[in-house]
Design an enzyme around this catalytic site. Structure first.
Site, PDB file in Angstrom:
ATOM      1  N   HIS A 172       4.145   5.016   2.064  1.00 36.02           N
ATOM      2  CA  HIS A 172       4.174   4.323   0.705  1.00 36.02           C
ATOM      3  C   HIS A 172       5.405   4.574  -0.037  1.00 36.02           C
ATOM      4  O   HIS A 172       6.236   3.707  -0.531  1.00 36.02           O
ATOM      5  CB  HIS A 172       3.019   5.143  -0.491  1.00 36.02           C
ATOM      6  CG  HIS A 172       2.937   4.657  -1.809  1.00 36.02           C
ATOM      7  ND1 HIS A 172       2.101   3.584  -2.194  1.00 36.02           N
ATOM      8  CD2 HIS A 172       3.741   4.860  -2.724  1.00 36.02           C
ATOM      9  CE1 HIS A 172       2.241   3.476  -3.496  1.00 36.02           C
ATOM     10  NE2 HIS A 172       3.420   4.120  -3.871  1.00 36.02           N
ATOM     11  N   GLU A 173       5.929   5.919   0.008  1.00 32.35           N
ATOM     12  CA  GLU A 173       7.418   6.210  -0.765  1.00 32.35           C
ATOM     13  C   GLU A 173       8.192   5.639   0.130  1.00 32.35           C
ATOM     14  O   GLU A 173       9.171   5.188  -0.486  1.00 32.35           O
ATOM     15  CB  GLU A 173       7.532   7.722  -0.691  1.00 32.35           C
ATOM     16  CG  GLU A 173       6.486   8.379  -1.591  1.00 32.35           C
ATOM     17  CD  GLU A 173       6.031   7.828  -3.079  1.00 32.35           C
ATOM     18  OE1 GLU A 173       7.037   7.035  -3.371  1.00 32.35           O
ATOM     19  OE2 GLU A 173       4.955   8.011  -3.505  1.00 32.35           O
ATOM     20  N   HIS A 188       8.939   2.137  -1.237  1.00 39.90           N
ATOM     21  CA  HIS A 188       9.805   2.213  -2.336  1.00 39.90           C
ATOM     22  C   HIS A 188      11.343   2.304  -1.958  1.00 39.90           C
ATOM     23  O   HIS A 188      12.200   1.721  -2.459  1.00 39.90           O
ATOM     24  CB  HIS A 188       9.398   3.355  -3.276  1.00 39.90           C
ATOM     25  CG  HIS A 188       8.309   3.122  -4.118  1.00 39.90           C
ATOM     26  ND1 HIS A 188       8.051   1.952  -4.922  1.00 39.90           N
ATOM     27  CD2 HIS A 188       6.864   3.804  -4.320  1.00 39.90           C
ATOM     28  CE1 HIS A 188       6.753   2.001  -5.539  1.00 39.90           C
ATOM     29  NE2 HIS A 188       6.164   2.888  -5.245  1.00 39.90           N
ATOM     30  N   GLU A 227       6.132  -1.531  -6.692  1.00 37.39           N
ATOM     31  CA  GLU A 227       4.699  -1.094  -6.305  1.00 37.39           C
ATOM     32  C   GLU A 227       4.270  -2.014  -4.981  1.00 37.39           C
ATOM     33  O   GLU A 227       3.531  -1.741  -3.842  1.00 37.39           O
ATOM     34  CB  GLU A 227       3.783  -0.918  -7.174  1.00 37.39           C
ATOM     35  CG  GLU A 227       2.517  -0.110  -6.702  1.00 37.39           C
ATOM     36  CD  GLU A 227       2.755   1.373  -6.617  1.00 37.39           C
ATOM     37  OE1 GLU A 227       3.792   1.964  -6.800  1.00 37.39           O
ATOM     38  OE2 GLU A 227       1.722   2.011  -6.010  1.00 37.39           O
TER      39      GLU A 227
HETATM   40 ZN    ZN Z   1       4.333   3.834  -5.864  1.00 32.85          ZN
END
Ligand code: ZN
Length: 510
Positions: free
Chosen positions: A273-274, A277, A304
């Protein structure tokens, strides 16, 4: 074209120099914030509050100065500059930010920064003790300050006091539109979650209790983040209670993840997830347009969409695990013996209502967001007094997810956002899911062999697509325009629901 030699206009050059310095101040604030989450000792809070407030004030003063306003106006009246599409997009966005910033008095900016630094500390303590009453006075202050901010930012025609707050995170989005998209989403999501609850088949989930020592997990997570394309020469991966990504500036993107010894899949999801980003931050044209809107992310929803894509559309897919499971088995040896891809895939796609947003599955996650979206609007309007928040929260959890909330720690105190003053932020998570699904449907059409490549551990094609279609544009196109441009359609809940129904349907046999 402006890419090599952006302009010979002295006003534009001076404006860009201002933007660059503002960016540098902003990067100092970003670094302080990263440090606060990862390294700062508890007693550093007061000094940090002063530092954050002072930097916030400096940035605000620079962004709203007469000099800045004059430079901007001069550039806007220069026909030659506006004829260049890149410069025109830059000026449009600088104007948007300027017009908003001048509406907020410096005293409010300062007060906001100071209050939220203290409030975060108070939140941490009250969450640990599961004692809402000690956080409540801070939340009261934050709601009051947020109301003032919304009033300052309201323009003629602003229909909802939540609009200006949402606009800060998702420029151009209106509360009424989000309400509508969420209503469509809920209408198809709720029956799916009910169908899962009534299904006869349920995936095995023993993989979520395999113990792997944290140091070995760290090594593996770094390896995976690097392998999917996060550049460690321009970034780091550290540990924090709540995983996050902080883009400090060109060449410096900080990620954190969290490790549980008894569930290595949890850290891996957070890391992907990170890293999503982080790869977006690293793909923005920051060196080409330093400090300019063209090097900034479009919106939090688009941000996101990048993280959720890597976490879910990639990280919970069968092709990903065809590659990643053998890699994990190589790293952890016997600890993962006897597990096959099918089992991991099933376990990664279990749908089950839970109390904690960040632990929830792709389906129920969005109900957590809708709950927060509704409650924070009620707090803002005054319809819901802060003291009634825990009760209102627990009622909604029961109604929406069928769960009893045993304590506020696992209820209304679980998220950091409100203590940071980030009211208006939550809906961007679900918008991100929807954008990700719509982009993903497009990717499937344009990259027909993507599954095979992912199964072979090759993620370059996907990252290349994201770089070309999304990252490189920075803030050139507002989010709705970008979505239209990339997918040919406005944002809707449909691609997400199709994706989810197909996947969950197959896993549960419904
Ligand atoms: Zn996020």
């Amino acid at each position: 074209m402006s890419d090599q030699n952006p302009s010979s206009s002295p006003s534009y050059d001076a404006l860009r120099a201002e933007l660059r310095e503002i960016e540098v101040f902003g990067s100092v604030a970003a670094l302080l914030s990263w440090d606060q989450e990862t390294m700062m000792p508890a007693n550093g809070t007061s000094l940090r509050a002063e530092q954050a407030a002072l930097i916030g004030q400096v940035v605000h003063d620079r962004r709203t100065s007469e000099k800045f306003g004059d430079l901007l106006s001069r550039c806007e009246t220069d026909a030659e500059l506006s004829a260049d599409p890149a410069i025109a997009a830059n000026l449009r966005e600088v104007r948007r930010a300027f017009d908003q910033a001048v509406l907020i008095p410096t005293s409010l900016v300062r007060q906001f920064a100071e209050t939220t630094t203290h409030a975060q500390r108070a939140w941490r303590d009250s969450r640990e003790r599961s004692d809402f009453s000690s956080f409540a006075p801070w939340l009261e202050k934050i709601v009051a300050l947020t109301r003032s901010k919304s009033e300052c930012l309201a323009r003629p025609g602003t229909v909802d006091p939540y609009d200006p707050l949402l606009d800060e995170y998702e420029p151009g989005a209106r509360t009424a539109d989000v309400v509508e998209v969420f209503r469509d989403l809920r209408a198809r999501l709720a029956p799916l979650i009910r169908a899962v609850a009534g299904a006869d088949r349920r995936p095995e989930d023993r993989i979520h209790s395999i113990r792997i020592p944290v140091p070995r997990q760290i090594e593996f997570n770094v390896k995976i983040a690097r392998h999917v394309g996060f550049d460690f020469d321009a970034g780091r991966l550290d540990t924090s209670t709540h995983p996050f990504c902080q883009g400090v500036g060109p060449g410096d993107t900080r990620l954190t993840t969290r490790y549980r010894e008894d569930d290595f899949f949890d850290a891996l999801s957070s890391t992907l997830h990170e890293a999503g980003h982080g790869m977006y931050e690293q793909g923005l044209p920051k060196e080409r347009f330093p400090g300019e809107p063209l090097s900034e992310p479009v919106s939090l929803g688009i941000h996101e969409s990048q993280s959720r894509m890597w976490e879910n559309f990639v990280g919970r897919s069968a092709p990903f695990w065809e590659w990643a499971l053998p890699a994990a088995q190589e790293a952890f040896g016997d600890l993962l013996k006897g597990i096959d891809t099918e089992e991991v895939y099933g376990a990664m796609n279990i749908v089950e209502p839970g109390l904690i947003r960040v632990d929830s599955d792709e389906a129920t996650y969005n109900l957590h967001i809708m709950l927060r979206f509704d409650l924070e609007r009620a707090l803002l309007s005054g319809e819901l007094p802060v003291s009634d928040l825990p009760g209102a929260w627990n009622e909604r959890m029961k109604a929406d997810l069928g769960l009893n909330v045993p304590d506020d720690r696992r209820g209304c105190l679980q998220d950091v956002h409100w203590s940071m003053g980030a009211i208006g932020y939550f809906p961007t998570y679900t918008l991100g899911n929807l954008y990700a699904a719509q982009f993903w449907a497009q990717i499937q059409q344009q990259l027909p062999s993507l599954d095979e490549r992912m199964a072979a551990g090759d993620f370059g094609e996907l990252l290349g697509w994201l770089r070309g279609e999304i990252h490189q544009h920075g803030r050139r196109f507002p989010a709705p325009d970008l979505c239209q441009r990339v997918t040919g359609k406005p944002l809707s809940a449909l691609p997400f629901m199709r994706y989810l129904e197909a996947k969950v349907g197959a896993v549960y046999g419904i």
